[in-house]
Write a protein that holds these residues in place. Structure first.
Motif, PDB file in Angstrom:
ATOM      1  N   UNK A  53     -24.950 -23.815  25.973  1.00 11.53           N
ATOM      2  CA  UNK A  53     -24.814 -22.892  25.548  1.00 11.53           C
ATOM      3  C   UNK A  53     -24.145 -22.464  24.556  1.00 11.53           C
ATOM      4  N   UNK A  54     -24.126 -21.174  23.478  1.00 10.75           N
ATOM      5  CA  UNK A  54     -22.680 -20.611  23.556  1.00 10.75           C
ATOM      6  C   UNK A  54     -21.251 -21.215  22.764  1.00 10.75           C
ATOM      7  N   UNK A  55     -22.134 -22.219  21.989  1.00  8.80           N
ATOM      8  CA  UNK A  55     -21.448 -23.705  21.204  1.00  8.80           C
ATOM      9  C   UNK A  55     -19.921 -24.093  21.995  1.00  8.80           C
ATOM     10  N   UNK A  56     -19.689 -24.244  23.210  1.00 17.63           N
ATOM     11  CA  UNK A  56     -19.153 -24.887  23.814  1.00 17.63           C
ATOM     12  C   UNK A  56     -18.560 -24.311  25.237  1.00 17.63           C
ATOM     13  N   UNK A  57     -18.785 -25.694  26.530  1.00 20.13           N
ATOM     14  CA  UNK A  57     -18.344 -25.259  27.487  1.00 20.13           C
ATOM     15  C   UNK A  57     -17.664 -23.989  27.680  1.00 20.13           C
ATOM     16  N   UNK A 263     -10.633 -15.536   5.976  1.00 16.95           N
ATOM     17  CA  UNK A 263     -11.935 -16.375   6.162  1.00 16.95           C
ATOM     18  C   UNK A 263     -12.277 -15.822   6.955  1.00 16.95           C
ATOM     19  N   UNK A 264     -13.519 -14.886   7.303  1.00 16.54           N
ATOM     20  CA  UNK A 264     -14.009 -15.170   8.336  1.00 16.54           C
ATOM     21  C   UNK A 264     -15.505 -16.011   8.675  1.00 16.54           C
ATOM     22  N   UNK A 265     -15.409 -17.131   7.747  1.00 15.80           N
ATOM     23  CA  UNK A 265     -16.325 -18.284   8.104  1.00 15.80           C
ATOM     24  C   UNK A 265     -15.465 -18.980   8.473  1.00 15.80           C
ATOM     25  N   UNK A 266     -14.544 -19.586   8.349  1.00 19.49           N
ATOM     26  CA  UNK A 266     -13.386 -20.161   9.396  1.00 19.49           C
ATOM     27  C   UNK A 266     -13.268 -20.098  10.755  1.00 19.49           C
ATOM     28  N   UNK A 267     -13.473 -21.265  10.898  1.00 22.97           N
ATOM     29  CA  UNK A 267     -13.563 -21.198  12.592  1.00 22.97           C
ATOM     30  C   UNK A 267     -12.447 -20.735  13.323  1.00 22.97           C
ATOM     31  N   UNK A 268     -11.411 -21.267  12.823  1.00 20.40           N
ATOM     32  CA  UNK A 268     -10.057 -21.590  13.731  1.00 20.40           C
ATOM     33  C   UNK A 268      -9.464 -19.841  13.032  1.00 20.40           C
ATOM     34  N   UNK A 269      -8.981 -19.611  11.943  1.00 23.93           N
ATOM     35  CA  UNK A 269      -8.634 -19.087  11.788  1.00 23.93           C
ATOM     36  C   UNK A 269      -8.933 -17.400  12.061  1.00 23.93           C
ATOM     37  N   UNK A 270     -10.763 -17.176  12.748  1.00 27.56           N
ATOM     38  CA  UNK A 270     -11.360 -16.039  13.701  1.00 27.56           C
ATOM     39  C   UNK A 270     -10.440 -16.118  15.107  1.00 27.56           C
ATOM     40  N   UNK A 314     -15.622  -8.214  14.912  1.00 22.71           N
ATOM     41  CA  UNK A 314     -16.231  -8.932  14.737  1.00 22.71           C
ATOM     42  C   UNK A 314     -17.158  -9.665  16.171  1.00 22.71           C
ATOM     43  N   UNK A 315     -16.887  -9.243  16.731  1.00 22.59           N
ATOM     44  CA  UNK A 315     -17.315  -9.804  18.035  1.00 22.59           C
ATOM     45  C   UNK A 315     -19.116  -9.088  17.707  1.00 22.59           C
ATOM     46  N   UNK A 316     -19.495  -8.505  17.449  1.00 21.97           N
ATOM     47  CA  UNK A 316     -20.879  -8.600  17.208  1.00 21.97           C
ATOM     48  C   UNK A 316     -21.652  -8.196  15.489  1.00 21.97           C
ATOM     49  N   UNK A 317     -20.427  -9.595  15.388  1.00 18.84           N
ATOM     50  CA  UNK A 317     -20.801  -9.293  13.811  1.00 18.84           C
ATOM     51  C   UNK A 317     -22.407 -10.812  13.433  1.00 18.84           C
ATOM     52  N   UNK A 318     -21.896 -11.076  12.494  1.00 22.58           N
ATOM     53  CA  UNK A 318     -23.328 -12.417  12.511  1.00 22.58           C
ATOM     54  C   UNK A 318     -22.713 -13.800  12.264  1.00 22.58           C
ATOM     55  N   UNK A 320     -21.067 -16.502  13.631  1.00 22.52           N
ATOM     56  CA  UNK A 320     -21.370 -17.073  14.933  1.00 22.52           C
ATOM     57  C   UNK A 320     -19.830 -18.211  15.714  1.00 22.52           C
ATOM     58  N   UNK A 321     -19.133 -18.474  14.512  1.00 20.47           N
ATOM     59  CA  UNK A 321     -17.421 -18.832  14.636  1.00 20.47           C
ATOM     60  C   UNK A 321     -17.134 -17.916  15.317  1.00 20.47           C
TER      61      UNK A 321
END
Length: 342
Positions: A53-57, A263-270, A314-318, A320-321
């Motif tokens: 769960x939670x995107x990756x191991x 860009x808060x939708x960029x999984x690397x930038x976050x 960001x830790x409780x935002x919407x 998922x990244x």
């Protein structure tokens, strides 16, 4: 209740809600499994019945750590019961045995970041004051046995550490393994980590903090190293080492300033939100170890609050990244703040 305790209490329910969501969410999942052939098509939950769960191991492992930590901290009855139920379901002895076999069969998988969080989770479960959580501890013994062997082989076979600011960072991994080994009474493993830290980092000085912060770091290589050495060296020796290693740190430096995430939708930038949170925790622990009389401690301590505040939302935002992992680092930084306050 201290000011720091009150601050954690204000966030605990929100983090618990995030932990429930993450530890029960199977998809999307980034499987880092190396396939051995065309018939090797197992689903994540089949390969990793504890941590699918939670995107990756590795994020699943540290979200389970957060869940166990929050249950011990104290939550409203409904949230506590929900998290306890998830932990009992996922961390059964059979599931953990499957995870142990996987790690033994793939000895470079999640090195060292996933190993480190796994050790931290094992230590948390074993030391928990909550009987329902502590009862899961025997199932972790085979996993810890495997990780001890893997860590020993890793440090014995590596002439140089990895110093960049993401998962493979050697200092961050060693620190979590070291602290867990001490908690679990794994004295040989703790000694192995201490020896590796001294060999890899003991002669370092004048770390070039101005070169830090690439666009997807979530760790400061320099502060992670100093945080490790804080745990390894006696106080007086650490103070000397830290003055030399942190000699270029000045108030207002970028290393002590919040990041910019465009860009808060960029999984690397976050990852940069995590950088603020991990620096907040490291800076506070380093300052605490140096003591009030050390000017550098005041500089680090002053920066820690700003860095913590920067990553909290960001830790409780919407997104998922962000939410699949950040709350773990936020809680860690809050605990560092509480310890320093005491």
């Amino acid at each position: 209740m201290s000011h720091s305790d009150l601050a954690r209490a204000a966030w605990a329910d929100r983090f618990a809600a995030v932990a429930v969501e993450n530890t029960t969410r199977e998809y999307p999942y980034a499987a880092h499994h190396t396939t051995s052939g065309p018939d090797d098509r197992a689903l994540p939950v089949e390969l990793h019945p504890a941590f699918a769960t939670s995107y990756d191991w590795h994020s699943s492992v540290h979200m389970h750590w957060l869940a166990a930590r929050l249950v011990a901290f104290g939550l409203p009855t409904g949230l506590e019961a929900r998290l306890t139920s998830v932990l009992q379901a996922h961390l059964s002895a059979d599931h953990l045995a499957t995870e142990a076999a996987y790690l033994r069969g793939t000895p470079h998988y999640e090195r060292p970041y996933g190993w480190a969080w796994l050790m931290r989770l094992a230590a948390e479960v074993t030391a928990s004051e909550v009987l329902a959580i502590r009862s899961l501890a025997p199932g972790f013994v085979p996993l810890v046995d495997v990780v001890e062997e893997l860590v020993t082989n890793w440090v014995d076979g590596a002439a140089h550490p990895v110093r960049h600011g993401v998962h493979a960072n050697s200092a961050f991994g060693l620190l979590l393994v070291l602290e867990a080994a001490r908690s679990l009474g794994r004295d040989e493993l703790a000694a192995t980590c201490e020896r590796a830290a001294r060999q890899w980092f003991g002669d370092d000085a004048g770390w070039p903090f101005a070169w830090e912060r690439s666009g997807h770091d979530f760790l400061s290589a320099g502060l992670a190293e100093a945080d490790l050495m804080r745990a390894v060296l006696p106080a007086a020796e650490f103070a000397r080492w830290a003055r030399a290693f942190l000699s270029e740190v000045q108030p207002g430096d970028a290393i002590l300033s919040s990041t910019t995430v465009r860009d808060e939708n960029d999984p690397q930038q976050v990852h940069l939100f995590g950088l603020d949170l991990s620096r907040a925790g490291s800076a506070r622990r380093i300052a605490d170890a140096l003591g009030d009389g050390e000017p550098l401690a005041a500089v680090l301590d002053d920066a820690a609050d700003r860095l913590l505040a920067s990553g909290l939302a960001a830790s409780v935002g919407e997104e998922y990244y962000s939410t699949h992992w950040l709350a773990s680092f936020a809680w860690d930084a809050m605990e560092a703040r509480e310890h320093a306050a005491r």
